[in-house]
Design an enzyme around this catalytic site. Sequence first.
Site, PDB file in Angstrom:
ATOM      1  N   LYS A 258       1.057  -1.088   0.089  1.00 54.19           N
ATOM      2  CA  LYS A 258      -0.018  -0.062  -0.050  1.00 54.19           C
ATOM      3  C   LYS A 258       0.925   1.356   0.138  1.00 54.19           C
ATOM      4  O   LYS A 258       2.006   1.081   0.444  1.00 54.19           O
ATOM      5  CB  LYS A 258      -1.000  -0.020   1.196  1.00 54.19           C
ATOM      6  CG  LYS A 258      -1.860  -0.999   1.192  1.00 54.19           C
ATOM      7  CD  LYS A 258      -2.783  -1.013   2.491  1.00 54.19           C
ATOM      8  CE  LYS A 258      -3.796  -1.834   2.528  1.00 54.19           C
ATOM      9  NZ  LYS A 258      -4.861  -1.831   1.518  1.00 54.19           N
ATOM     10  N   ARG A 332     -10.051 -11.441   1.648  1.00 57.93           N
ATOM     11  CA  ARG A 332     -11.051 -12.795   1.011  1.00 57.93           C
ATOM     12  C   ARG A 332     -10.384 -14.164   1.446  1.00 57.93           C
ATOM     13  O   ARG A 332     -10.970 -15.204   1.220  1.00 57.93           O
ATOM     14  CB  ARG A 332     -11.328 -12.402  -0.171  1.00 57.93           C
ATOM     15  CG  ARG A 332     -10.082 -12.330  -1.300  1.00 57.93           C
ATOM     16  CD  ARG A 332     -10.486 -11.427  -2.406  1.00 57.93           C
ATOM     17  NE  ARG A 332     -10.650 -10.005  -2.273  1.00 57.93           N
ATOM     18  CZ  ARG A 332     -11.180  -9.069  -3.165  1.00 57.93           C
ATOM     19  NH1 ARG A 332     -11.300  -9.571  -4.450  1.00 57.93           N
ATOM     20  NH2 ARG A 332     -11.170  -7.612  -2.760  1.00 57.93           N
TER      21      ARG A 332
HETATM   22  N1  BES Z   1      -8.073  -3.883   4.223  1.00 59.95           N
HETATM   23  C1  BES Z   1      -8.264  -3.602   2.958  1.00 59.95           C
HETATM   24  C2  BES Z   1      -9.494  -2.769   2.706  1.00 59.95           C
HETATM   25  C3  BES Z   1      -9.491  -1.366   3.173  1.00 59.95           C
HETATM   26  C4  BES Z   1      -9.022  -0.289   2.583  1.00 59.95           C
HETATM   27  C5  BES Z   1     -10.243  -1.240   4.245  1.00 59.95           C
HETATM   28  C6  BES Z   1      -9.257   0.987   3.014  1.00 59.95           C
HETATM   29  C7  BES Z   1     -10.427   0.263   5.011  1.00 59.95           C
HETATM   30  C8  BES Z   1      -9.695   1.275   4.267  1.00 59.95           C
HETATM   31  C9  BES Z   1      -8.130  -4.766   2.087  1.00 59.95           C
HETATM   32  O1  BES Z   1      -7.221  -5.697   2.519  1.00 59.95           O
HETATM   33  C10 BES Z   1      -7.762  -4.272   0.556  1.00 59.95           C
HETATM   34  O2  BES Z   1      -6.561  -4.171   0.704  1.00 59.95           O
HETATM   35  N2  BES Z   1      -8.548  -4.352  -0.380  1.00 59.95           N
HETATM   36  C11 BES Z   1      -8.210  -3.914  -1.570  1.00 59.95           C
HETATM   37  C12 BES Z   1      -8.618  -5.050  -2.486  1.00 59.95           C
HETATM   38  C13 BES Z   1      -8.234  -4.897  -3.933  1.00 59.95           C
HETATM   39  C14 BES Z   1      -6.831  -5.201  -3.984  1.00 59.95           C
HETATM   40  C15 BES Z   1      -8.881  -5.793  -4.842  1.00 59.95           C
HETATM   41  C16 BES Z   1      -8.765  -2.705  -1.993  1.00 59.95           C
HETATM   42  O3  BES Z   1      -9.874  -2.610  -1.515  1.00 59.95           O
HETATM   43  O4  BES Z   1      -8.180  -1.786  -2.456  1.00 59.95           O
HETATM   44 MN    MN Z   2      -5.495  -5.528   2.047  1.00 56.87          MN
END
Ligand code: BES
Ligand code: MN
Length: 480
Positions: A258, A332
Amino acid sequence: MKVDVRQTSLPEADAALVAVGLYEGDSLPESLADAPGAGDAKGSFKTLTRLYPGGPERLLVVGLGERDDFEVEKLRVLAAMVAGEAAKLEAASLAWALPEAEDEEAAAEAIVTGTILGSYRFDRFKGGGDDDVPEARLETLTVLGPAELAGSVETARIYSEAANRARDLQETPANFAKPEDLAARAEEIAAGSDKVAVEVLDGEAIRAKGMGGLAAVSQGGPVDPRLITLRYAGGGSGPTLAFVGKGVTFDTGGISIKPGAGMQEMKFDMSGAAAVLEAFAAIVELGLPVDLITVVPSTENMPSGTAVKPGDVITQYNGKTVEVNNTDAEGRLILADALAWAIEQGAERVIDLATLTGAVVVALGSTYAAVISNDDALATEISAAGEESGELVWRLPLHPEYKAMMKGTVADLSNLGTKREAGTITAASFLEEFVDDTPWAHIDIAGTAWDVNRAYTGKGGSGYGVRLLVQLVRDLAGRG
Ligand code: BES
Ligand code: MN
Ligand code: ZN
């Protein structure tokens, strides 16, 4: 907080601060009419007027707004505002005169909930001497109303304090809240009741059982994962219910790392776990008649030379293979194992809570969580519990076209959609592959788990989901 109910008249109310509601256009009770400043009191929603009537010494008139527009959510908000006043005044005790309302039980619960949630502070790591943090705490709340409300008030105290405990778990930084710490909390919950059993699998057991999702996500870091299972034999006639909560104690994204800005918020990626653990604890404490399983898959998601890589293929607990095309779509992967496990353990109805997608924040902000379900009746029950508890959910659809976006190239599935669109739904469609035909609902709480900025949740962890799940089980058990 100590909470009780007393049928006491206003002049006799014995508390450092007394709150009394006023509907727009109504006049103050006679006993207050002559108090200095009484003429200034207004019934408009959120207007607070402080009076010094003598007995009680300090009184707050709380504007309830139009009588016809009243709803219990307004009372939660106002109770939190009053709790804020109590903190400013360093009042240790508060009495709240129950306003006239159609549903007195719901109104009493709202006052208790707003007060307890509104008084929440996380100061574990504060050394003291911070001027912004009042030293005194509100210790007792008395609802001035009929004694028959004692049950409602006690119920609300139990689930509201559970929500605050979930907030403590959320707020605790990732160097203090590790998978083993969530497991320790589960063990503590189990130790408190002979109707509860706990089982904790460590990394070795997780790998031995073939939980390839949880194993893969955890392999990038040195912290050992846990698969936590709590079982409550509460009886009742309904099907066995299961809660599953995402317990990523820190989500860096892994190799698909990230951006740095805001990454500290990813300590909250275990908010689903916090909610299901503390909802479970509250349901046990309330003695609700339900057979309930709670499963928490917990791990960090870290990048390193041993981390799972984009393109790697893993095998989930139910035997399906998955291409890990983005290591940041880790939630997931761990939920897939946990859902299959929960159903194998006998769950006949499953609800998972997860901070799963950024997309849900874009779609619904922090007002509604998304619910996605293969079962209309369950989705309807959850929506109703949301309206009652104030923890709102909005249903999004499933469709074969979304499912098709999660097919793998060399494996059964991909953890990443072929397109970015509908990210919240494609994530849920992936999860659906692991529940067979079991009635299931997925609640994406990425937008509601922290920084909700409602009067009674404010900034930081909101405890979202605890009150929703407790309300759902109360409704299913026919105990309002
Ligand atoms: N934990 C994150 C989702 C999240 C993002 C929660 C911002 C709260 C605030 C999750 O694990 C994630 O990174 N999801 C990705 C999925 C994508 C790579 C398909 C997302 O939502 O960007
Ligand atoms: Mn994630
Ligand atoms: Zn995550």
